[in-house]
Design a protein around this motif. Structure first.
Motif, PDB file in Angstrom:
ATOM      1  N   MET A 262      -6.122  -0.632 -12.665  1.00 50.78           N
ATOM      2  CA  MET A 262      -5.657   0.632 -13.246  1.00 50.78           C
ATOM      3  C   MET A 262      -4.157   0.801 -13.073  1.00 50.78           C
ATOM      4  N   LEU A 263      -3.642   0.417 -11.922  1.00 47.03           N
ATOM      5  CA  LEU A 263      -2.196   0.472 -11.707  1.00 47.03           C
ATOM      6  C   LEU A 263      -1.469  -0.465 -12.662  1.00 47.03           C
TER       7      LEU A 263
ATOM      8  N   LEU B 145      -6.446   7.524 -13.368  1.00 47.66           N
ATOM      9  CA  LEU B 145      -5.912   6.877 -12.170  1.00 47.66           C
ATOM     10  C   LEU B 145      -5.887   7.841 -10.995  1.00 47.66           C
TER      11      LEU B 145
ATOM     12  N   ALA C 148      -9.319   8.217  -9.602  1.00 44.16           N
ATOM     13  CA  ALA C 148      -9.679   7.051  -8.791  1.00 44.16           C
ATOM     14  C   ALA C 148      -9.003   7.103  -7.426  1.00 44.16           C
ATOM     15  N   VAL C 149      -7.739   7.499  -7.413  1.00 42.98           N
ATOM     16  CA  VAL C 149      -7.018   7.640  -6.143  1.00 42.98           C
ATOM     17  C   VAL C 149      -7.676   8.711  -5.279  1.00 42.98           C
TER      18      VAL C 149
ATOM     19  N   GLN D 112      -1.410   1.199 -16.097  1.00 42.89           N
ATOM     20  CA  GLN D 112      -0.477   2.316 -16.143  1.00 42.89           C
ATOM     21  C   GLN D 112       0.973   1.840 -16.171  1.00 42.89           C
TER      22      GLN D 112
ATOM     23  N   HIS E 257     -10.702   7.330  -3.717  1.00 42.40           N
ATOM     24  CA  HIS E 257     -10.318   6.419  -2.643  1.00 42.40           C
ATOM     25  C   HIS E 257      -9.979   7.189  -1.361  1.00 42.40           C
TER      26      HIS E 257
ATOM     27  N   HIS F 291       0.823  -1.213   0.000  1.00 41.92           N
ATOM     28  CA  HIS F 291       0.000   0.000   0.000  1.00 41.92           C
ATOM     29  C   HIS F 291       0.858   1.264   0.000  1.00 41.92           C
TER      30      HIS F 291
ATOM     31  N   LEU G 117      -8.510  -0.191  -8.568  1.00 40.69           N
ATOM     32  CA  LEU G 117      -7.207   0.465  -8.464  1.00 40.69           C
ATOM     33  C   LEU G 117      -6.084  -0.474  -8.894  1.00 40.69           C
TER      34      LEU G 117
ATOM     35  N   MET H 110     -13.242  -1.081  -4.972  1.00 36.01           N
ATOM     36  CA  MET H 110     -12.295  -0.004  -5.248  1.00 36.01           C
ATOM     37  C   MET H 110     -10.875  -0.556  -5.308  1.00 36.01           C
ATOM     38  N   VAL H 111     -10.553  -1.511  -4.438  1.00 40.19           N
ATOM     39  CA  VAL H 111      -9.235  -2.137  -4.456  1.00 40.19           C
ATOM     40  C   VAL H 111      -8.992  -2.828  -5.791  1.00 40.19           C
TER      41      VAL H 111
END
Length: 226
Positions: free
Chosen positions: A110-111, A158, A161-162, A114, A165, A19, A107, A103-104
């Motif tokens: 998406m990570l 991204l 989204a962050v 990227q 979060h 994290h 993310l 959401m996890v």
């Protein structure tokens, strides 16, 4: 009278390392891109990709509450959870709640997009190879340019989204009086004594092996370009 709570270790050190490692890598990647520090940018991108690969693997065979099978519930369960968002109630979760779980997943995906797209980027014709992704020359020039555009634009999605979060975490603290940040730092959460069952944590040896494998896989990929 408030219900008695007990301290329960809910997050292992590997989840917490992932994290906060992602937080550091995203910050480093963003700043380095803005300042043309490409060596740092690619190093942080490679590290981010290794972290994501590790987390996906740990989500399959790791600690009980880190496994996708342990926290992903139906979309309907997530909607029911959000419907009671304004209700102030004790936190009884030893993993991600029904809404946070999705959401996890978003993310993580998406990570992955990227970080993977960065491998194929081609910033500008005439720049040195070190300024290109290691796999830029492994695909057609048009493909590399398309992926480069995706990489540059996708970061905005991204970041949104962050932002959502972070906003959600703060909202849980303000509205529901539930601290989601502290446990991700210390690993420990205060839970009602009636529901305080500590999750089973995965093997440190297995986690180290998965982390080494993820790092080795990314290192191998970065050398494929020659």
């Amino acid at each position: 009278m408030a219900e008695q709570t007990v301290a329960v270790k809910v997050w292992d050190g590997w989840v917490r390392l992932f994290h906060w490692g992602v937080v550091a890598c995203m910050l480093m990647s963003y700043v380095s891109a803005k300042t043309d520090a490409w060596n740092i940018h690619y190093l942080s991108g490679y590290t981010l990709l290794a972290l994501v690969i590790f987390r996906i693997a740990w989500g399959l065979v790791g600690s009980e509450n880190a496994r996708f099978s342990g926290f992903i519930r139906s979309p309907l369960a997530a909607l029911r959870h959000l419907a009671h968002f304004t209700r102030r109630e004790p936190d009884t979760e030893t993993t991600h709640n029904a809404a946070g779980a999705w959401m996890v997943v978003v993310l993580l995906l998406m990570l992955l997009v990227q970080a993977t797209s960065g491998l194929f980027t081609n910033h500008d014709v005439g720049m040195t190879y070190s300024a290109h992704g290691p796999l830029a020359n492994a695909v057609a020039e048009g493909t590399s340019e398309w992926v480069s555009t995706l990489h540059v634009k996708f970061i905005n999605l991204l970041l949104i989204a962050v932002g959502l979060h972070v906003t959600a975490v703060l909202a849980y603290a303000v509205v529901k009086r539930q601290d989601l940040i502290g446990p991700m730092v210390t690993g420990v959460k205060q839970l009602p004594s009636t529901s305080a069952r500590a999750p089973r944590h995965g093997s440190a040896v297995l986690a180290a092996a998965l982390a080494a494998a993820a790092g080795g896989a990314v290192l191998t990929i970065t050398r494929l370009g020659g």
